[in-house]
Write an enzyme that holds these catalytic residues in place. Structure first.
Site, PDB file in Angstrom:
ATOM      1  CG  ASP A  48      -1.868   1.341   1.287  1.00 31.64           C
ATOM      2  OD1 ASP A  48      -1.285   2.345   1.408  1.00 31.64           O
ATOM      3  OD2 ASP A  48      -3.089   0.904   1.393  1.00 31.64           O
ATOM      4  CG  LEU A  83      -4.331   2.731  -1.629  1.00 31.74           C
ATOM      5  CD1 LEU A  83      -3.046   2.805  -2.657  1.00 31.74           C
ATOM      6  CD2 LEU A  83      -5.583   3.316  -2.246  1.00 31.74           C
ATOM      7  CG  ASP A  84      -2.859  -3.028   2.231  1.00 26.55           C
ATOM      8  OD1 ASP A  84      -2.860  -3.895   1.053  1.00 26.55           O
ATOM      9  OD2 ASP A  84      -1.851  -2.846   2.717  1.00 26.55           O
ATOM     10  CG  HIS A  85      -7.868  -1.578   6.022  1.00 23.96           C
ATOM     11  ND1 HIS A  85      -8.399  -2.378   7.149  1.00 23.96           N
ATOM     12  CD2 HIS A  85      -6.694  -1.018   6.250  1.00 23.96           C
ATOM     13  CE1 HIS A  85      -7.335  -2.323   7.983  1.00 23.96           C
ATOM     14  NE2 HIS A  85      -6.179  -1.658   7.808  1.00 23.96           N
ATOM     15  N   GLY A 130      -9.543  -5.018   0.423  1.00 23.01           N
ATOM     16  CA  GLY A 130     -10.091  -6.365   1.243  1.00 23.01           C
ATOM     17  C   GLY A 130     -11.338  -6.376   1.365  1.00 23.01           C
TER      18      GLY A 130
END
Length: 449
Positions: free
Chosen positions: A326, A354-356, A359
């Site tokens: 990220d 971006l990661d969360h 997901g």
């Protein structure tokens, strides 16, 4: 950004999600006034991205209660409240960060020991080198020179770049969530009419995903957030890691709720037996690494045509050899420049958003694919990337300055667990009405369903 434009931004993103997934769940037309209230202050529409990502998963699983904006923010910033026996772990390694060069800035990622070793090798640093040593090593070199040296040694570094609107526009011409069926290589449009308002149960029990088996081949936030969400909704999630690749246990504790965790070589017969009985496989490693093991989506679906295979990468399908995280995508995509506090130093989003978001959106896609499979049969291949999510964020409406956020009581938004004598405190779920089961110790379970 006004309250009305914030609501419009969230609504537009959700409309894109429904189009990509071929499903419009009940509650999709609910008002979105709370979207801008998520306390994730930034110039970009981070609050709206977070709200829409969580809301998409909730609505697809029949959860119409609106999420608590503060709970979403806590979930996205879970590493800020994580403690183990009262101590907060060190999230960033000393050699991870922004570093100034002769012509700009670079961003490095060295949280894993092998990445730190490669970074030191590329820059001819000693094993005991400090952040000051790294700063001195790059200050008289160009950004391109430093990045090339680090990458050539197998390390992770990118140049901090300005926005590239043409690149983002091109990325947005492709789906945010790409879905393809196996039966006739159809897109979701072929089946969307039959399940436009589907909210029925997929699994065999009271929770939406009871009885669904998920093989989790991911690490580092985005993939684990996805599979943690599936476990929260009832799925039997088994995370598998290569025996030779250690994982910081705090990182697993932060995103491992409700999952079992084992170490197993993907080339073993036992691994193939697990695949035989899986409903979903979530892939989070570099596409080129998966190809060497025969674990690409194409490989898996050729052998198991009714699987749902969800694929997540940092940079997308067109850069299969490139590793990333990220923080690196924020730096290279232009996000770090937009969020600069002073127009000189790079900035960051208020969370690894971006990661969360990737997901939650990937989890929503898996639920949609399971509904498609339930309606028409066959398997599905889903994919997205952190860079594609970044393109979406960069083209959403933005603010001139981050919106002010007041202090709030975090106590209602954290949970505590006892794990083999360890006292773990971490964020509660962003989805309303459900609670996490505690994580287990990393790698301590048997590789079996």
């Amino acid at each position: 950004m006004s309250s009305r434009s914030s609501s419009a931004a969230a609504s537009a993103l959700l409309e894109r999600v429904w189009t990509d997934l071929g499903i419009r769940p009940r509650g999709a037309d609910d008002h979105l006034e709370s979207a801008g209230e998520v306390p994730l202050p930034s110039r970009l529409a981070t609050a709206e991205l977070a709200w829409s990502s969580v809301r998409a998963l909730g609505l697809l699983t029949g959860i119409r209660t609106r999420p608590d904006p503060r709970r979403i923010a806590m979930s996205y910033r879970s590493d800020r409240v994580l403690t183990i026996d009262g101590t907060a772990p060190t999230v960033w390694a000393p050699l991870s960060g922004f570093w100034q060069t002769t012509d700009g800035w670079i961003r490095t990622h060295a949280n894993y020991p092998h990445h730190a070793a490669a970074l030191r090798s590329g820059l001819a640093l000693r094993d005991e080198s400090s952040a000051h040593d790294l700063e001195e090593a790059v200050r008289d070199r160009t950004s391109r020179d430093v990045v090339d040296a680090v990458v050539a040694a197998g390390g992770l570094a990118v140049q901090v770049r300005s926005e590239q609107p043409a690149v983002d526009d091109e990325l947005r011409r492709s789906p945010l969530l790409q879905m393809e069926g196996t039966a006739d290589r159809s897109t979701v449009n072929a089946t969307s009419t039959a399940i436009t308002t589907a909210t029925g149960r997929i699994g065999a029990g009271t929770r939406p995903l009871d009885g669904i088996r998920v093989l989790d081949l991911t690490r580092v936030i985005a993939g684990p957030v996805c599979t943690r969400s599936l476990a929260l909704l009832g799925a039997d999630v088994l995370r598998l890691d290569p025996p030779h690749l250690p994982e910081p246990e705090w990182q697993h504790f932060d995103t491992g709720q409700g999952k079992r965790s084992a170490r197993l070589d993907a080339r073993t017969e036992r691994f193939r037996e697990l695949l035989e009985h899986a409903d979903v496989v979530v892939l989070g490693y570099r596409p080129s690494s998966l190809a060497r093991l025969g674990l690409t989506a194409g490989d898996l679906l050729a052998r198991h045509p009714s699987l749902v295979v969800a694929e997540l990468s940092a940079w997308g399908r067109d850069q299969p050899d490139r590793a990333g995280f990220d923080s690196l995508v924020q730096a290279e995509s232009g996000i770090a420049a937009v969020e600069s506090p002073d127009g000189i130093r790079p900035g960051v989003l208020p969370a690894q958003a971006l990661d969360h978001s990737a997901g939650y959106l990937l989890a929503a896609s898996i639920v949609a694919a399971l509904r498609h499979r339930e309606a028409t049969g066959g398997g599905w291949h889903i994919s997205t990337s952190l860079r594609r999510v970044a393109a979406e964020l960069l083209t959403m409406p933005r603010r001139h300055e981050p919106q002010p956020v007041g202090e709030f009581d975090t106590a209602p938004h954290v949970a505590a667990f006892d794990i083999d004598g360890l006292r773990l405190t971490t964020a509660r779920p962003a989805l309303p009405g459900v609670e996490f089961a505690p994580p287990r110790r990393w790698g301590r379970d048997q590789p079996r369903w």
